[in-house]
Design a protein around this motif. Sequence first.
Motif, PDB file in Angstrom:
ATOM      1  N   SER A  38       0.845  -1.198   0.000  1.00 55.73           N
ATOM      2  CA  SER A  38       0.000   0.000   0.000  1.00 55.73           C
ATOM      3  C   SER A  38       0.876   1.242   0.000  1.00 55.73           C
ATOM      4  O   SER A  38       1.642   1.463   0.937  1.00 55.73           O
ATOM      5  N   TYR A  41      -3.150   5.345   1.501  1.00 54.15           N
ATOM      6  CA  TYR A  41      -4.494   5.079   2.022  1.00 54.15           C
ATOM      7  C   TYR A  41      -5.206   6.426   2.068  1.00 54.15           C
ATOM      8  O   TYR A  41      -4.716   7.388   2.659  1.00 54.15           O
ATOM      9  N   TYR A  42      -6.388   6.492   1.418  1.00 58.29           N
ATOM     10  CA  TYR A  42      -7.098   7.763   1.323  1.00 58.29           C
ATOM     11  C   TYR A  42      -8.581   7.554   1.592  1.00 58.29           C
ATOM     12  O   TYR A  42      -9.338   7.135   0.718  1.00 58.29           O
ATOM     13  N   TYR A  43      -8.979   7.806   2.821  1.00 54.58           N
ATOM     14  CA  TYR A  43     -10.394   7.762   3.201  1.00 54.58           C
ATOM     15  C   TYR A  43     -11.106   6.516   2.664  1.00 54.58           C
ATOM     16  O   TYR A  43     -12.097   6.596   1.953  1.00 54.58           O
ATOM     17  N   THR A  46      -7.320   2.241  -1.009  1.00 54.58           N
ATOM     18  CA  THR A  46      -5.893   1.927  -0.977  1.00 54.58           C
ATOM     19  C   THR A  46      -5.342   1.870  -2.395  1.00 54.58           C
ATOM     20  O   THR A  46      -5.948   1.266  -3.285  1.00 54.58           O
ATOM     21  N   VAL A 242       3.987   3.242   8.647  1.00 54.02           N
ATOM     22  CA  VAL A 242       2.749   3.865   8.156  1.00 54.02           C
ATOM     23  C   VAL A 242       2.775   5.327   8.596  1.00 54.02           C
ATOM     24  O   VAL A 242       2.766   5.631   9.789  1.00 54.02           O
ATOM     25  N   THR A 268       3.876   3.260   3.671  1.00 52.12           N
ATOM     26  CA  THR A 268       2.511   3.703   3.376  1.00 52.12           C
ATOM     27  C   THR A 268       2.252   5.115   3.872  1.00 52.12           C
ATOM     28  O   THR A 268       2.625   5.473   4.990  1.00 52.12           O
ATOM     29  N   VAL A 270      -0.784   7.682   4.830  1.00 49.05           N
ATOM     30  CA  VAL A 270      -2.205   7.841   5.143  1.00 49.05           C
ATOM     31  C   VAL A 270      -2.512   9.325   4.994  1.00 49.05           C
ATOM     32  O   VAL A 270      -2.143  10.150   5.840  1.00 49.05           O
ATOM     33  N   LEU A 283      -7.742   7.629  12.094  1.00 56.38           N
ATOM     34  CA  LEU A 283      -6.823   7.063  11.116  1.00 56.38           C
ATOM     35  C   LEU A 283      -5.617   6.410  11.775  1.00 56.38           C
ATOM     36  O   LEU A 283      -5.146   5.355  11.324  1.00 56.38           O
ATOM     37  N   SER A 286      -7.140   3.072  13.125  1.00 54.65           N
ATOM     38  CA  SER A 286      -7.586   2.093  12.131  1.00 54.65           C
ATOM     39  C   SER A 286      -6.476   1.633  11.203  1.00 54.65           C
ATOM     40  O   SER A 286      -6.458   0.483  10.758  1.00 54.65           O
ATOM     41  N   GLN A 287      -5.516   2.527  10.914  1.00 54.06           N
ATOM     42  CA  GLN A 287      -4.450   2.187   9.964  1.00 54.06           C
ATOM     43  C   GLN A 287      -3.130   1.826  10.632  1.00 54.06           C
ATOM     44  O   GLN A 287      -2.161   1.488   9.959  1.00 54.06           O
ATOM     45  N   CYS A 289      -0.945   3.776  12.290  1.00 52.67           N
ATOM     46  CA  CYS A 289       0.115   4.723  11.922  1.00 52.67           C
ATOM     47  C   CYS A 289       1.273   4.656  12.912  1.00 52.67           C
ATOM     48  O   CYS A 289       1.066   4.602  14.134  1.00 52.67           O
TER      49      CYS A 289
END
Length: 411
Positions: A38, A41-43, A46, A242, A268, A270, A283, A286-287, A289
Amino acid sequence: MPNLHFDHWPKISKSLKLPETSLYENLKVSAARYPDQSAIYYYGNTISYKELDEEVNALAGFLQQKLGVTKGERVLLFMQNSPQFVIGFYAISRADAIVVPINPMLTAEELSFYIKDCGINSALVGQELYDKVEPLIGTTPLINVVVAAYSDYKGVEFKGILPPEVEAARKVFEQPGHFHWKEAISAQYEPRAHTTQADDLVVLPYTSGTTGMPKGCMHTNRTVQANTIGAYHWSSSTTSAVHLTTLPLFHVTGMVHSMHMPIYSGSTMVLMTRWNREAAVELIQSQGCTHWVAIATMIVDFLANPKLKQEDIATLTSISGGGAALPEAVGEKLYKLTGLRFVEGYGLSETIAQTHFNPPDRPKMQCLGIPSFDVDARIIEPSTGKELGAGEIGEIVMNGPQVMVGYYNRR
Protein backbone atom coordinates in the motif's frame (compact mmCIF):
# COMPACT_ATOMS: atom_id res chain seq x y z
CA MET A 1 33.77 21.49 9.26
CA PRO A 2 33.06 21.77 13.01
CA ASN A 3 32.26 18.39 14.53
CA LEU A 4 31.29 19.11 18.13
CA HIS A 5 27.79 17.87 17.33
CA PHE A 6 29.17 14.40 16.70
CA ASP A 7 29.21 13.97 20.48
CA HIS A 8 25.42 13.80 20.26
CA TRP A 9 25.18 11.86 16.98
CA PRO A 10 23.08 8.68 17.01
CA LYS A 11 24.72 5.38 16.14
CA ILE A 12 24.48 5.75 12.37
CA SER A 13 26.81 6.99 9.64
CA LYS A 14 27.80 10.67 9.85
CA SER A 15 27.89 11.11 6.07
CA LEU A 16 25.70 9.97 3.20
CA LYS A 17 26.57 9.05 -0.38
CA LEU A 18 23.76 10.40 -2.56
CA PRO A 19 22.40 8.56 -5.60
CA GLU A 20 22.91 9.71 -9.17
CA THR A 21 19.26 8.96 -9.94
CA SER A 22 16.16 11.13 -10.12
CA LEU A 23 13.40 11.53 -7.56
CA TYR A 24 10.99 9.67 -9.84
CA GLU A 25 13.30 6.67 -9.88
CA ASN A 26 12.71 6.25 -6.13
CA LEU A 27 9.08 5.48 -6.96
CA LYS A 28 10.06 3.25 -9.87
CA VAL A 29 12.31 1.18 -7.59
CA SER A 30 9.72 0.92 -4.79
CA ALA A 31 7.05 -0.14 -7.30
CA ALA A 32 9.35 -2.85 -8.64
CA ARG A 33 10.33 -4.06 -5.17
CA TYR A 34 6.95 -3.84 -3.48
CA PRO A 35 4.27 -3.76 -6.21
CA ASP A 36 1.43 -4.87 -3.93
CA GLN A 37 2.45 -2.77 -0.94
CA SER A 38 0.00 0.00 0.00
CA ALA A 39 1.50 3.29 -1.11
CA ILE A 40 -1.49 5.50 -0.24
CA TYR A 41 -4.49 5.08 2.02
CA TYR A 42 -7.10 7.76 1.32
CA TYR A 43 -10.39 7.76 3.20
CA GLY A 44 -11.19 4.09 2.66
CA ASN A 45 -9.31 3.56 -0.60
CA THR A 46 -5.89 1.93 -0.98
CA ILE A 47 -3.50 2.51 -3.87
CA SER A 48 -0.62 0.06 -4.32
CA TYR A 49 2.86 1.06 -5.46
CA LYS A 50 2.23 -0.66 -8.78
CA GLU A 51 -0.98 1.32 -9.30
CA LEU A 52 0.69 4.56 -8.21
CA ASP A 53 3.54 4.12 -10.69
CA GLU A 54 1.11 3.21 -13.49
CA GLU A 55 -0.95 6.37 -12.93
CA VAL A 56 2.20 8.50 -12.70
CA ASN A 57 3.37 7.18 -16.06
CA ALA A 58 -0.05 7.64 -17.65
CA LEU A 59 -0.25 11.26 -16.50
CA ALA A 60 3.36 11.91 -17.54
CA GLY A 61 2.49 10.66 -21.01
CA PHE A 62 -0.57 12.94 -21.11
CA LEU A 63 1.52 15.94 -20.08
CA GLN A 64 4.04 15.24 -22.83
CA GLN A 65 1.90 13.90 -25.66
CA LYS A 66 -1.31 15.92 -25.20
CA LEU A 67 -0.22 19.14 -23.46
CA GLY A 68 3.20 19.38 -25.05
CA VAL A 69 5.15 19.64 -21.79
CA THR A 70 8.87 19.56 -22.51
CA LYS A 71 11.99 18.88 -20.46
CA GLY A 72 12.67 21.65 -17.93
CA GLU A 73 9.21 23.22 -18.34
CA ARG A 74 7.57 24.51 -15.17
CA VAL A 75 4.19 22.93 -14.33
CA LEU A 76 1.87 24.28 -11.62
CA LEU A 77 0.71 21.86 -8.90
CA PHE A 78 -2.15 23.63 -7.14
CA MET A 79 -4.14 21.32 -4.89
CA GLN A 80 -4.55 20.07 -1.35
CA ASN A 81 -3.20 16.82 0.07
CA SER A 82 -4.63 14.02 -2.05
CA PRO A 83 -3.56 11.05 -4.17
CA GLN A 84 -3.63 13.45 -7.12
CA PHE A 85 -1.00 15.66 -5.49
CA VAL A 86 1.36 12.69 -5.13
CA ILE A 87 0.61 11.38 -8.62
CA GLY A 88 0.91 14.88 -10.08
CA PHE A 89 4.26 15.61 -8.45
CA TYR A 90 5.84 12.37 -9.62
CA ALA A 91 4.23 12.58 -13.09
CA ILE A 92 5.74 16.02 -13.65
CA SER A 93 9.10 14.63 -12.56
CA ARG A 94 8.63 11.53 -14.76
CA ALA A 95 7.97 13.89 -17.68
CA ASP A 96 11.37 15.55 -17.05
CA ALA A 97 9.60 18.80 -16.11
CA ILE A 98 9.77 20.95 -12.95
CA VAL A 99 7.10 20.97 -10.22
CA VAL A 100 5.90 24.36 -8.98
CA PRO A 101 3.89 23.51 -5.82
CA ILE A 102 1.84 26.48 -4.63
CA ASN A 103 -0.10 27.15 -1.43
CA PRO A 104 -3.81 26.44 -2.09
CA MET A 105 -4.74 29.25 0.33
CA LEU A 106 -3.53 31.91 -2.12
CA THR A 107 -5.89 34.30 -3.90
CA ALA A 108 -6.16 34.52 -7.69
CA GLU A 109 -4.16 37.75 -7.66
CA GLU A 110 -1.37 36.13 -5.65
CA LEU A 111 -1.41 33.04 -7.84
CA SER A 112 -1.01 35.23 -10.92
CA PHE A 113 2.45 36.29 -9.72
CA TYR A 114 3.75 32.72 -9.57
CA ILE A 115 2.34 31.76 -12.97
CA LYS A 116 3.94 34.79 -14.59
CA ASP A 117 7.21 34.43 -12.68
CA CYS A 118 7.64 30.84 -13.89
CA GLY A 119 6.03 31.27 -17.32
CA ILE A 120 3.64 28.40 -16.58
CA ASN A 121 1.56 27.02 -19.47
CA SER A 122 0.05 23.94 -17.82
CA ALA A 123 -1.45 23.31 -14.37
CA LEU A 124 -2.78 20.43 -12.27
CA VAL A 125 -5.57 21.89 -10.12
CA GLY A 126 -7.96 20.69 -7.42
CA GLN A 127 -11.51 21.46 -8.56
CA GLU A 128 -12.29 23.37 -5.36
CA LEU A 129 -9.51 25.81 -6.34
CA TYR A 130 -10.60 26.27 -9.95
CA ASP A 131 -12.32 29.62 -9.35
CA LYS A 132 -8.90 31.06 -8.46
CA VAL A 133 -7.37 29.72 -11.65
CA GLU A 134 -10.13 30.48 -14.16
CA PRO A 135 -9.54 34.29 -14.42
CA LEU A 136 -5.83 33.66 -15.07
CA ILE A 137 -6.38 31.60 -18.24
CA GLY A 138 -5.60 33.93 -21.11
CA THR A 139 -4.47 36.80 -18.86
CA THR A 140 -1.27 34.96 -17.90
CA PRO A 141 0.82 32.37 -19.80
CA LEU A 142 -1.52 29.64 -18.48
CA ILE A 143 -3.21 27.65 -21.29
CA ASN A 144 -3.95 24.12 -20.10
CA VAL A 145 -5.65 22.96 -16.88
CA VAL A 146 -6.12 19.38 -15.68
CA VAL A 147 -8.81 19.46 -12.99
CA ALA A 148 -8.91 16.88 -10.20
CA ALA A 149 -11.84 15.81 -8.01
CA TYR A 150 -10.61 14.27 -4.76
CA SER A 151 -13.81 12.21 -4.51
CA ASP A 152 -12.59 10.10 -7.43
CA TYR A 153 -10.07 8.49 -5.07
CA LYS A 154 -12.01 8.07 -1.82
CA GLY A 155 -13.37 4.72 -0.73
CA VAL A 156 -17.01 4.01 -1.54
CA GLU A 157 -17.78 2.45 1.84
CA PHE A 158 -15.79 4.88 4.01
CA LYS A 159 -17.81 5.86 7.12
CA GLY A 160 -15.31 8.17 8.84
CA ILE A 161 -14.94 11.95 8.85
CA LEU A 162 -14.68 13.42 5.35
CA PRO A 163 -13.70 17.00 4.44
CA PRO A 164 -16.23 18.74 2.17
CA GLU A 165 -13.64 18.91 -0.63
CA VAL A 166 -13.39 15.11 -0.61
CA GLU A 167 -17.16 14.60 -0.53
CA ALA A 168 -17.78 16.91 -3.50
CA ALA A 169 -18.76 15.16 -6.74
CA ARG A 170 -16.72 15.65 -9.88
CA LYS A 171 -17.61 18.82 -11.78
CA VAL A 172 -17.82 19.12 -15.55
CA PHE A 173 -15.43 21.42 -17.44
CA GLU A 174 -15.92 21.70 -21.20
CA GLN A 175 -13.94 24.84 -22.01
CA PRO A 176 -11.01 24.62 -24.44
CA GLY A 177 -7.77 23.65 -22.74
CA HIS A 178 -9.59 21.97 -19.83
CA PHE A 179 -9.18 18.28 -19.07
CA HIS A 180 -10.63 15.98 -16.41
CA TRP A 181 -8.07 14.14 -14.31
CA LYS A 182 -9.62 10.72 -14.79
CA GLU A 183 -9.79 11.24 -18.55
CA ALA A 184 -6.12 12.23 -18.61
CA ILE A 185 -5.19 9.03 -16.76
CA SER A 186 -7.48 6.74 -18.78
CA ALA A 187 -6.10 8.07 -22.09
CA GLN A 188 -3.01 5.92 -21.35
CA TYR A 189 -0.53 8.03 -23.27
CA GLU A 190 2.95 6.51 -23.27
CA PRO A 191 5.60 8.80 -21.76
CA ARG A 192 8.92 9.32 -23.49
CA ALA A 193 12.11 7.90 -21.98
CA HIS A 194 12.97 9.46 -18.62
CA THR A 195 16.18 11.45 -19.12
CA THR A 196 16.39 13.55 -15.96
CA GLN A 197 19.78 13.54 -14.22
CA ALA A 198 20.65 14.13 -10.57
CA ASP A 199 21.63 17.76 -11.13
CA ASP A 200 18.56 18.69 -13.20
CA LEU A 201 15.95 20.86 -11.49
CA VAL A 202 12.93 18.98 -10.14
CA VAL A 203 10.99 21.42 -7.92
CA LEU A 204 10.62 25.15 -7.27
CA PRO A 205 9.15 25.70 -3.78
CA TYR A 206 8.60 29.39 -3.15
CA THR A 207 9.63 31.33 -0.08
CA SER A 208 6.82 32.95 1.90
CA GLY A 209 7.83 36.46 0.86
CA THR A 210 8.07 37.83 4.41
CA THR A 211 11.22 39.82 3.52
CA GLY A 212 10.21 40.82 0.00
CA MET A 213 8.62 39.23 -3.05
CA PRO A 214 8.40 35.41 -2.91
CA LYS A 215 11.29 33.66 -4.62
CA GLY A 216 11.38 30.24 -6.23
CA CYS A 217 14.08 28.03 -4.71
CA MET A 218 15.74 25.97 -7.43
CA HIS A 219 16.12 22.43 -6.15
CA THR A 220 17.68 19.61 -8.11
CA ASN A 221 17.01 15.92 -7.75
CA ARG A 222 20.28 15.75 -5.81
CA THR A 223 19.36 18.42 -3.25
CA VAL A 224 15.95 16.82 -2.63
CA GLN A 225 17.47 13.36 -2.40
CA ALA A 226 19.88 14.62 0.27
CA ASN A 227 17.04 15.35 2.69
CA THR A 228 14.82 12.50 1.54
CA ILE A 229 17.49 9.92 2.27
CA GLY A 230 18.70 11.78 5.37
CA ALA A 231 15.15 11.74 6.77
CA TYR A 232 14.84 8.03 5.98
CA HIS A 233 17.90 7.09 8.01
CA TRP A 234 17.22 9.56 10.85
CA SER A 235 13.62 8.47 11.39
CA SER A 236 14.29 4.72 11.23
CA SER A 237 11.54 4.25 8.66
CA THR A 238 10.99 0.78 7.20
CA THR A 239 8.84 -0.73 4.51
CA SER A 240 6.29 -1.55 7.22
CA ALA A 241 6.08 2.04 8.50
CA VAL A 242 2.75 3.86 8.16
CA HIS A 243 3.01 7.65 7.90
CA LEU A 244 0.15 9.94 8.91
CA THR A 245 0.35 12.72 6.33
CA THR A 246 -1.16 15.89 7.79
CA LEU A 247 1.31 18.62 6.85
CA PRO A 248 0.56 20.30 3.50
CA LEU A 249 2.54 18.59 0.76
CA PHE A 250 3.20 21.84 -1.10
CA HIS A 251 5.41 22.84 1.85
CA VAL A 252 8.93 21.45 1.99
CA THR A 253 8.57 19.67 5.37
CA GLY A 254 5.45 17.75 4.37
CA MET A 255 6.82 17.20 0.88
CA VAL A 256 10.04 15.56 2.06
CA HIS A 257 9.05 13.83 5.29
CA SER A 258 5.48 12.79 4.48
CA MET A 259 5.76 12.04 0.73
CA HIS A 260 9.29 11.62 -0.69
CA MET A 261 10.70 9.75 2.28
CA PRO A 262 7.84 7.21 2.55
CA ILE A 263 8.04 6.59 -1.21
CA TYR A 264 11.82 6.11 -0.99
CA SER A 265 11.32 3.56 1.80
CA GLY A 266 8.37 1.81 0.16
CA SER A 267 6.12 2.52 3.13
CA THR A 268 2.51 3.70 3.38
CA MET A 269 1.13 7.26 3.41
CA VAL A 270 -2.20 7.84 5.14
CA LEU A 271 -3.31 11.09 3.52
CA MET A 272 -5.49 13.74 5.16
CA THR A 273 -6.78 16.48 2.85
CA ARG A 274 -7.67 18.78 5.74
CA TRP A 275 -6.59 18.70 9.39
CA ASN A 276 -9.17 17.35 11.81
CA ARG A 277 -8.10 16.02 15.20
CA GLU A 278 -10.92 13.47 15.50
CA ALA A 279 -10.18 12.16 12.00
CA ALA A 280 -6.48 11.94 12.87
CA VAL A 281 -7.24 9.73 15.88
CA GLU A 282 -9.51 7.52 13.76
CA LEU A 283 -6.82 7.06 11.12
CA ILE A 284 -3.99 6.40 13.56
CA GLN A 285 -6.09 3.73 15.23
CA SER A 286 -7.59 2.09 12.13
CA GLN A 287 -4.45 2.19 9.96
CA GLY A 288 -1.86 1.56 12.66
CA CYS A 289 0.12 4.72 11.92
CA THR A 290 3.69 4.59 13.21
CA HIS A 291 5.19 7.93 12.10
CA TRP A 292 3.72 11.42 12.28
CA VAL A 293 5.42 14.65 11.22
CA ALA A 294 3.45 17.67 12.43
CA ILE A 295 3.70 21.28 13.58
CA ALA A 296 3.21 22.57 17.11
CA THR A 297 -0.30 23.89 16.49
CA MET A 298 -1.46 20.45 15.33
CA ILE A 299 0.02 18.77 18.40
CA VAL A 300 -1.62 21.34 20.71
CA ASP A 301 -5.01 20.83 19.06
CA PHE A 302 -4.60 17.04 18.97
CA LEU A 303 -3.86 16.83 22.70
CA ALA A 304 -6.77 19.16 23.52
CA ASN A 305 -9.21 16.50 22.28
CA PRO A 306 -11.12 15.39 25.42
CA LYS A 307 -11.91 12.02 23.79
CA LEU A 308 -8.25 11.13 23.18
CA LYS A 309 -7.15 7.92 24.88
CA GLN A 310 -3.69 6.40 25.15
CA GLU A 311 -4.74 3.15 23.51
CA ASP A 312 -6.07 4.99 20.45
CA ILE A 313 -2.57 6.09 19.41
CA ALA A 314 -0.48 3.26 20.82
CA THR A 315 0.92 2.33 17.38
CA LEU A 316 2.87 5.61 17.06
CA THR A 317 6.64 5.15 17.36
CA SER A 318 7.82 8.58 16.15
CA ILE A 319 6.38 12.10 16.38
CA SER A 320 8.45 14.93 14.94
CA GLY A 321 8.20 18.29 13.25
CA GLY A 322 9.39 21.84 12.89
CA GLY A 323 8.20 25.41 12.59
CA ALA A 324 7.56 27.08 15.93
CA ALA A 325 8.97 25.37 19.01
CA LEU A 326 6.58 23.07 20.86
CA PRO A 327 5.72 24.50 24.30
CA GLU A 328 7.47 22.49 27.00
CA ALA A 329 4.24 21.74 28.87
CA VAL A 330 2.69 20.35 25.68
CA GLY A 331 5.76 18.22 25.07
CA GLU A 332 5.49 16.75 28.56
CA LYS A 333 1.79 16.03 28.07
CA LEU A 334 2.60 14.28 24.81
CA TYR A 335 5.30 12.20 26.50
CA LYS A 336 3.02 11.12 29.34
CA LEU A 337 0.35 10.05 26.87
CA THR A 338 2.54 8.29 24.31
CA GLY A 339 5.95 7.70 25.89
CA LEU A 340 7.40 9.59 22.91
CA ARG A 341 9.46 12.76 22.90
CA PHE A 342 8.68 15.28 20.16
CA VAL A 343 11.71 15.44 17.85
CA GLU A 344 12.13 18.98 16.55
CA GLY A 345 14.04 20.10 13.49
CA TYR A 346 14.93 23.26 11.61
CA GLY A 347 15.17 24.12 7.95
CA LEU A 348 14.18 26.45 5.12
CA SER A 349 12.57 26.39 1.69
CA GLU A 350 16.09 27.10 0.46
CA THR A 351 17.25 23.80 2.00
CA ILE A 352 14.17 21.72 1.10
CA ALA A 353 13.38 21.13 4.81
CA GLN A 354 15.92 20.09 7.43
CA THR A 355 19.42 21.36 7.99
CA HIS A 356 19.24 20.46 11.70
CA PHE A 357 17.30 17.95 13.74
CA ASN A 358 17.38 16.49 17.21
CA PRO A 359 18.84 13.03 17.78
CA PRO A 360 15.79 10.75 17.87
CA ASP A 361 17.12 8.84 20.88
CA ARG A 362 17.71 11.96 23.01
CA PRO A 363 15.73 14.98 21.70
CA LYS A 364 15.86 18.27 23.56
CA MET A 365 12.72 20.35 23.90
CA GLN A 366 12.60 23.76 22.16
CA CYS A 367 15.90 23.09 20.43
CA LEU A 368 16.47 23.06 16.67
CA GLY A 369 18.92 20.17 17.04
CA ILE A 370 22.29 19.36 15.52
CA PRO A 371 23.45 19.75 11.90
CA SER A 372 22.17 17.09 9.53
CA PHE A 373 24.30 14.78 7.40
CA ASP A 374 27.24 16.64 5.80
CA VAL A 375 25.98 20.08 6.92
CA ASP A 376 28.50 22.73 7.95
CA ALA A 377 26.61 25.15 10.24
CA ARG A 378 28.08 28.07 12.13
CA ILE A 379 26.99 31.16 14.07
CA ILE A 380 28.36 34.46 12.80
CA GLU A 381 28.13 38.15 13.58
CA PRO A 382 26.17 39.26 10.47
CA SER A 383 27.76 42.69 9.98
CA THR A 384 31.35 41.39 10.06
CA GLY A 385 31.04 37.70 9.21
CA LYS A 386 33.07 36.84 12.32
CA GLU A 387 32.45 33.31 13.55
CA LEU A 388 31.12 33.26 17.12
CA GLY A 389 31.59 30.78 19.93
CA ALA A 390 29.33 28.82 22.25
CA GLY A 391 26.79 30.96 24.08
CA GLU A 392 27.18 33.94 21.72
CA ILE A 393 24.21 35.28 19.78
CA GLY A 394 24.37 35.73 16.03
CA GLU A 395 22.94 34.36 12.79
CA ILE A 396 23.10 30.84 11.41
CA VAL A 397 24.99 30.25 8.18
CA MET A 398 25.21 26.83 6.63
CA ASN A 399 26.38 24.80 3.69
CA GLY A 400 25.29 21.31 2.77
CA PRO A 401 24.09 18.99 -0.01
CA GLN A 402 20.46 20.10 0.41
CA VAL A 403 21.09 23.80 -0.25
CA MET A 404 19.33 25.11 -3.37
CA VAL A 405 21.36 26.04 -6.45
CA GLY A 406 19.82 29.52 -6.58
CA TYR A 407 16.63 31.59 -6.82
CA TYR A 408 14.66 31.18 -10.03
CA ASN A 409 14.56 34.12 -12.41
CA ARG A 410 16.53 36.33 -10.01
CA ARG A 411 19.89 37.99 -10.62
